[in-house]
Design a protein around this motif. Structure first.
Motif, mmCIF file in Angstrom:
data_model
loop_
_atom_site.group_PDB
_atom_site.id
_atom_site.type_symbol
_atom_site.label_atom_id
_atom_site.label_comp_id
_atom_site.label_asym_id
_atom_site.label_seq_id
_atom_site.Cartn_x
_atom_site.Cartn_y
_atom_site.Cartn_z
ATOM 1 N N ASN A 19 61.400 32.312 63.029
ATOM 2 C CA ASN A 19 62.198 31.115 63.284
ATOM 3 C C ASN A 19 63.171 31.270 64.456
ATOM 4 O OD1 ASN A 19 61.230 29.397 61.098
ATOM 5 N ND2 ASN A 19 62.231 30.846 59.725
ATOM 6 N N ASN A 20 63.124 32.442 65.141
ATOM 7 C CA ASN A 20 64.000 32.687 66.297
ATOM 8 C C ASN A 20 65.470 32.426 65.963
ATOM 9 O OD1 ASN A 20 61.829 33.321 68.092
ATOM 10 N ND2 ASN A 20 61.392 31.117 68.278
ATOM 11 N N VAL A 21 65.918 32.992 64.858
ATOM 12 C CA VAL A 21 67.300 32.788 64.411
ATOM 13 C C VAL A 21 68.245 33.544 65.336
ATOM 14 C CG1 VAL A 21 68.896 32.962 62.478
ATOM 15 C CG2 VAL A 21 66.447 32.649 62.052
ATOM 16 N N PRO A 22 69.281 32.888 65.872
ATOM 17 C CA PRO A 22 70.248 33.581 66.741
ATOM 18 C C PRO A 22 70.917 34.744 66.002
ATOM 19 C CG PRO A 22 70.534 31.199 66.879
ATOM 20 C CD PRO A 22 69.590 31.447 65.751
ATOM 21 N N PHE A 23 71.232 35.792 66.766
ATOM 22 C CA PHE A 23 71.844 36.984 66.161
ATOM 23 C C PHE A 23 73.178 36.661 65.491
ATOM 24 C CE2 PHE A 23 74.813 40.552 66.478
ATOM 25 C CZ PHE A 23 74.129 41.508 65.739
ATOM 26 N N GLY A 24 73.945 35.759 66.104
ATOM 27 C CA GLY A 24 75.239 35.397 65.527
ATOM 28 C C GLY A 24 75.097 34.802 64.141
ATOM 29 N N GLU A 25 74.097 33.949 63.948
ATOM 30 C CA GLU A 25 73.889 33.346 62.627
ATOM 31 C C GLU A 25 73.434 34.385 61.608
ATOM 32 O OE1 GLU A 25 71.954 29.600 62.131
ATOM 33 O OE2 GLU A 25 72.234 29.026 64.229
ATOM 34 N N VAL A 26 72.629 35.338 62.061
ATOM 35 C CA VAL A 26 72.185 36.405 61.160
ATOM 36 C C VAL A 26 73.376 37.259 60.724
ATOM 37 C CG1 VAL A 26 70.733 38.460 60.938
ATOM 38 C CG2 VAL A 26 69.887 36.449 62.169
ATOM 39 N N LEU A 39 77.360 38.667 56.426
ATOM 40 C CA LEU A 39 78.747 38.710 55.971
ATOM 41 C C LEU A 39 78.894 37.885 54.697
ATOM 42 C CD1 LEU A 39 81.739 39.407 56.321
ATOM 43 C CD2 LEU A 39 81.951 37.412 57.822
ATOM 44 N N ASN A 40 78.314 36.680 54.702
ATOM 45 C CA ASN A 40 78.324 35.845 53.498
ATOM 46 C C ASN A 40 77.538 36.493 52.362
ATOM 47 O OD1 ASN A 40 79.833 33.729 54.676
ATOM 48 N ND2 ASN A 40 77.998 32.854 55.601
ATOM 49 N N PHE A 41 76.433 37.150 52.718
ATOM 50 C CA PHE A 41 75.617 37.882 51.742
ATOM 51 C C PHE A 41 76.453 38.942 51.030
ATOM 52 C CE2 PHE A 41 73.055 41.598 50.761
ATOM 53 C CZ PHE A 41 71.958 41.080 50.080
ATOM 54 N N THR A 42 77.257 39.656 51.809
ATOM 55 C CA THR A 42 78.099 40.709 51.250
ATOM 56 C C THR A 42 79.099 40.146 50.241
ATOM 57 O OG1 THR A 42 77.916 42.025 53.277
ATOM 58 C CG2 THR A 42 79.789 42.490 51.815
ATOM 59 N N PHE A 48 75.652 31.213 52.796
ATOM 60 C CA PHE A 48 74.487 31.965 52.335
ATOM 61 C C PHE A 48 73.337 31.023 51.974
ATOM 62 C CE2 PHE A 48 72.122 33.571 48.646
ATOM 63 C CZ PHE A 48 71.589 34.732 49.164
ATOM 64 N N ASN A 49 73.632 29.979 51.184
ATOM 65 C CA ASN A 49 72.589 29.054 50.741
ATOM 66 C C ASN A 49 72.068 28.179 51.874
ATOM 67 O OD1 ASN A 49 72.131 29.204 47.676
ATOM 68 N ND2 ASN A 49 74.358 29.222 47.806
ATOM 69 N N GLU A 50 72.956 27.729 52.758
ATOM 70 C CA GLU A 50 72.505 26.889 53.877
ATOM 71 C C GLU A 50 71.575 27.668 54.798
ATOM 72 O OE1 GLU A 50 75.983 25.375 55.770
ATOM 73 O OE2 GLU A 50 76.299 23.783 54.294
ATOM 74 N N PHE A 51 71.900 28.911 55.084
ATOM 75 C CA PHE A 51 71.032 29.747 55.920
ATOM 76 C C PHE A 51 69.690 29.973 55.225
ATOM 77 C CE2 PHE A 51 69.244 33.669 57.486
ATOM 78 C CZ PHE A 51 69.519 33.664 58.839
ATOM 79 N N THR A 52 69.739 30.237 53.918
ATOM 80 C CA THR A 52 68.515 30.507 53.158
ATOM 81 C C THR A 52 67.569 29.321 53.201
ATOM 82 O OG1 THR A 52 69.700 32.033 51.678
ATOM 83 C CG2 THR A 52 67.612 31.118 50.895
#
Length: 341
Positions: A25-32, A37-40, A112-116
């Motif tokens: 999906n070519n996700v930008p590094f900043g979003e990852v 961080l949210n995952f943690t 976390f959920n929005e990214f997922t």
């Protein structure tokens, strides 16, 4: 320290599993980076009591195996005095858990959920909402047979305006589309029937742009929405949903009550851990850790089963959340009594 040791492992395992979809999906590094961080924070909040429990067992077992606790008690220190530093530590951790659950975890949960759902969920996991019926206020009721979140489009839209148990007017459209640009709704194959004393007034058109009093989220109820709200907003949200006749009240109230039950669980699990591991055993630390892991699994099992029961039935959310604490609280009192002896 156990959380800090576990989190990099959790991130590594999750990244290894999701790296394909992230690259696809070519996700930008900043979003990852923000996602992890949210995952943690998200998983630290979920696993906080368990790691606290295991940490106390490990630390106290080390003291017991080195005969430190025997020396404490033999010198005249009471078991209650020995327990005091644990209670002070549990109080500090409990306050931190409240801040985490009330304010930080909701923000992390939303990210976390929005990214997922944006990058990691496949299309078959993002099915539109089906048969959504909502009470918007005291007089207006809306319905859509399905709603596509990605396209912001609902199908077979109906709005009924009822006063004193009498239908005043009804709006129907084959589809409804939300426009973010001007916050309006576009109705296609629009039809409105207004009931008056002199007969019905019919209005129809192929397309009509209008404004409604309901929000887009009323048409797109997501399962995790309660997790994304700070406590004060969550309370107001639940009251609003009750007035609308939402079918997800049990799920929302489980989230609310867990914010209070987690800090209490910190004390209960700390007392259980100290009571069990303060005795020097033939099997050493391994026996205590085995007991700790088994107890943690049973606690999680109780918590999940009763939580799902409250979400899917009429079982009281308050009882579902607090029953594991009550059961393990009784166990904590029993084990503490025997440890003192």
């Amino acid at each position: 320290m156990m959380l800090l040791l576990f989190i990099p492992i959790g991130i590594t395992v999750n990244l290894a599993e999701k790296i394909g979809k992230i690259l696809e999906n070519n996700v930008p590094f900043g979003e990852v980076a923000i996602y992890y961080l949210n995952f943690t924070i998200y998983f630290a909040n979920l696993l906080f009591p368990i790691f606290l429990f295991l940490s106390v067992i490990w630390f106290t077992s080390k003291l017991a195996n080195n005969t430190e606790i025997v020396a404490f008690l033999s010198s005249g220190v009471s078991f209650s005095r020995f327990l005091r530093p644990y209670i002070i530590g549990a109080t500090i951790i409990s306050i931190f858990a409240m801040v985490l659950g009330f304010y930080l975890a909701p923000i992390a949960s939303q990210g976390f959920n929005e990214f997922t759902y944006k990058y990691l969920k496949s299309a078959r996991h993002q099915q539109p909402g089906q048969n959504i019926f909502r009470q918007i206020n005291d007089t207006d009721f809306i319905y859509v047979s399905s709603f596509d979140i990605a396209q912001k489009r609902g199908y077979n839209f109906t709005l009924e305006h009822i006063e004193n148990n009498e239908l005043k007017y009804k709006i129907f459209a084959n589809s409804i589309v939300y426009s973010e640009k001007d916050s309006t709704y576009k109705l296609f194959n629009y039809f409105k029937r207004t009931i008056t004393e002199n007969g019905d007034i019919i209005e129809n058109s192929r397309r009509k742009d209008t404004v409604f009093s309901f929000d887009l989220e009323d048409l797109t109820p997501v399962n995790y929405i309660a997790e994304t709200k700070p406590y004060s907003e969550l309370v107001d949200f639940i009251e609003k949903e009750k007035a609308r006749g939402s079918s997800n009240i049990g799920r929302y109230e489980v989230v609310k009550y867990k914010k209070w039950s987690l800090p209490v669980a910190v004390f209960i699990l700390t007392i259980i851990a100290v009571s069990v591991s303060s005795i020097k055993r033939r099997g050493g630390m391994g026996v205590n850790l085995a007991f700790g892991i088994t107890t943690a699994m049973i606690y999680v099992f109780f918590d999940k089963v009763f939580g799902v029961l409250a979400e899917q039935s009429d079982f009281s959310p308050l009882m579902a959340v607090w029953l594991p604490n009550v059961v393990f609280g009784i166990l904590a009192v029993y084990l503490l009594y025997n440890a003192k002896r």
